[in-house]
Design a protein around this motif. Sequence first.
Motif, PDB file in Angstrom:
ATOM      1  N   HIS A 168       8.198  54.588  78.407  1.00 40.87           N
ATOM      2  CA  HIS A 168       7.699  53.049  78.388  1.00 40.87           C
ATOM      3  C   HIS A 168       8.359  51.642  77.544  1.00 40.87           C
ATOM      4  CE1 HIS A 168       8.639  54.605  74.603  1.00 40.87           C
ATOM      5  NE2 HIS A 168       8.347  53.399  73.902  1.00 40.87           N
ATOM      6  N   HIS A 169       9.978  52.097  78.445  1.00 42.56           N
ATOM      7  CA  HIS A 169      10.525  51.507  78.599  1.00 42.56           C
ATOM      8  C   HIS A 169      11.218  50.863  79.698  1.00 42.56           C
ATOM      9  CE1 HIS A 169      11.771  52.007  74.659  1.00 42.56           C
ATOM     10  NE2 HIS A 169      12.020  53.089  74.874  1.00 42.56           N
ATOM     11  N   LEU A 170      10.741  49.820  80.665  1.00 41.12           N
ATOM     12  CA  LEU A 170      10.322  49.224  81.902  1.00 41.12           C
ATOM     13  C   LEU A 170      11.616  48.613  81.313  1.00 41.12           C
ATOM     14  CD1 LEU A 170       9.395  49.325  84.448  1.00 41.12           C
ATOM     15  CD2 LEU A 170       7.375  47.787  83.955  1.00 41.12           C
ATOM     16  N   ARG A 171      12.131  47.655  80.519  1.00 33.16           N
ATOM     17  CA  ARG A 171      13.346  46.651  80.118  1.00 33.16           C
ATOM     18  C   ARG A 171      14.928  47.270  81.097  1.00 33.16           C
ATOM     19  NH1 ARG A 171      14.687  45.119  74.465  1.00 33.16           N
ATOM     20  NH2 ARG A 171      16.503  44.285  75.678  1.00 33.16           N
ATOM     21  N   TYR A 172      14.672  48.163  80.488  1.00 35.50           N
ATOM     22  CA  TYR A 172      16.271  49.219  80.494  1.00 35.50           C
ATOM     23  C   TYR A 172      15.769  49.662  82.629  1.00 35.50           C
ATOM     24  CZ  TYR A 172      16.551  48.632  76.180  1.00 35.50           C
ATOM     25  OH  TYR A 172      17.098  48.278  74.550  1.00 35.50           O
ATOM     26  N   LEU A 173      14.737  49.827  83.219  1.00 38.66           N
ATOM     27  CA  LEU A 173      14.464  50.247  84.037  1.00 38.66           C
ATOM     28  C   LEU A 173      14.807  49.238  85.373  1.00 38.66           C
ATOM     29  CD1 LEU A 173      14.064  52.254  86.535  1.00 38.66           C
ATOM     30  CD2 LEU A 173      11.331  51.780  86.327  1.00 38.66           C
ATOM     31  N   ALA A 174      13.946  48.169  83.948  1.00 39.08           N
ATOM     32  CA  ALA A 174      14.605  47.089  85.200  1.00 39.08           C
ATOM     33  C   ALA A 174      15.786  46.265  85.461  1.00 39.08           C
ATOM     34  CB  ALA A 174      13.792  45.699  84.534  1.00 39.08           C
ATOM     35  N   ALA A 175      16.668  46.716  84.630  1.00 35.26           N
ATOM     36  CA  ALA A 175      18.158  46.415  84.065  1.00 35.26           C
ATOM     37  C   ALA A 175      18.350  47.210  84.983  1.00 35.26           C
ATOM     38  CB  ALA A 175      18.630  46.595  82.419  1.00 35.26           C
ATOM     39  N   ALA A 176      18.232  48.492  85.162  1.00 35.36           N
ATOM     40  CA  ALA A 176      19.453  49.755  85.946  1.00 35.36           C
ATOM     41  C   ALA A 176      20.314  49.231  87.609  1.00 35.36           C
ATOM     42  CB  ALA A 176      18.548  50.769  85.744  1.00 35.36           C
ATOM     43  N   ASN A 177      20.974  49.482  88.191  1.00 38.92           N
ATOM     44  CA  ASN A 177      21.152  49.918  89.246  1.00 38.92           C
ATOM     45  C   ASN A 177      21.147  51.390  89.643  1.00 38.92           C
ATOM     46  OD1 ASN A 177      23.364  50.536  88.262  1.00 38.92           O
ATOM     47  ND2 ASN A 177      24.784  48.882  89.504  1.00 38.92           N
TER      48      ASN A 177
END
Length: 412
Positions: A375-384
């Motif tokens: 559910h940790h979408l913020r880290y996926l959004a920050a990932a490359n």
Amino acid sequence: MMRTVSEHQHVVAGLFPPPRAEVVPLAAALGRITAADVRATVDLPGFDNSAMDGYAVRAVDIAAAAEDSPVTLPVSADIPAGRTDPLYLDPGTAHRIMTGSPLPSGADAVVPVEQTDAGLQSVAVHASVAQGASVRTAGSDIVVGDLAIPAGTVLHAPAIGLLAALGLPGVEVLAPVRVVVVSTGSELVAAGQPLRHGQIYESNGVMLTSALSEAGAIARQEHFVPDDVAQFRERLDAIITDERGCDLIVTSGGVSAGAYEVVKDALAGDGVEFVKVAMQPGMPQGCGRIRGPDGQSVPIVTLPGNPVSAQVSFEVFLRAPLRRAMGLADDRERTTAELTAPLHSPAGKRQFRRGIIRIEDGRVVVDPIGPPSSHHLRYLAAANALIDVGTDTENLARGDLAEVILIDDGSA
Ligand SMILES: Nc1nc2c(c(=O)[nH]1)N[C@H]1C(S)=C(S)[C@@H](COP(=O)(O)OP(=O)(O)OC[C@H]3O[C@@H](n4cnc5c(N)ncnc54)[C@H](O)[C@@H]3O)O[C@H]1N2
Ligand code: MOO
């Protein structure tokens, strides 16, 4: 026993039809991929013509011309570009001619205007030229039947220019896959509406639609449906019969083990299989074919609802075969990078962790970011990058080399 990632990749890839072709006007062809060889339908140039503004001559008539002893010829015709009537150059005469104008028959060379006195009635030629000088012969660029553009070419401006020069109004290119995305969940609320306790804003629909578009598909987002089998089935029928067309349906949510799994309840045993894949995130998966009201069969891939699971599942299962079905290469690069922090992965599962890949002191390193849960979408959004931890690996230490998939699509 759970299905492996590569087994499920194989099953999903098998749902995609071979690439389809369509004809598009040249103005819409930029970036598209040719579906077939394009052969020249005309010669280019189509006729012998002048490469310079000057005078069409017979080279032999001005063989004696020199700077100080010009040869003077009567000018018996003027040939601007676009003249279409047949022209013949009498021996011992010249025709004034412009760049691109058809060479009169009998002429075998053009003297550039700079080497003459630019006369209109007669012209003094101050230099001799060789036979063929400043003449562009018919077919010297391409001849009827020559391969102009091979199949599989990504059309850029010059290639489109060549097709236009051949007089072709359109070109046969590979068609993008048309994908419709529909999210499910009775807790979902559209942006702009107030949230009650227990409700969330719907995010997978637009996220997956964006990911599909970025991969080259024509993706369309349907409004989400609640956990209601009848409404979901009705929506699927509407998608399949929609005149905009649909080559693939992607759903999110409703595929795990709960009491209200709308996707599973609607489709299990009806051409769609639901499985557990040995991966984290993205364990519950489904795919197969569904039938529309008129018997049409459409592939469907049912992704899990947790946002990180949905997006990672797209990356792992859908992106590469989707691109292949459009003639596009899988452009996700894989590499190895040194971990800047330790990682733990569950036994027997392939784990895809979010990371930031970067260069440090000339070494490629990757920072794992955020916890493993989905559910940790913020880290996926920050990932490359996704760190791909193998099924048999439970622990990786700081400094270990990890497999990494680059997911930065450069659209940010
Ligand atoms: N008893 C079990 N429970 C769960 C299992 C299991 O094997 N046994 N698997 C877990 C895993 S792993 C995942 S992943 C999820 C997948 O569940 P579903 O695909 O059925 O998805 P939902 O239950 O509908 O939703 C899960 C989660 O995601 C949120 N969600 C759903 N759709 C959206 C959306 N469009 N936008 C934003 N967020 C969405 C939803 O509210 C839930 O929080 O199941 C586990 N459970
Ligand atoms: O495997 Mo689920 O996909 O954790 O979130």
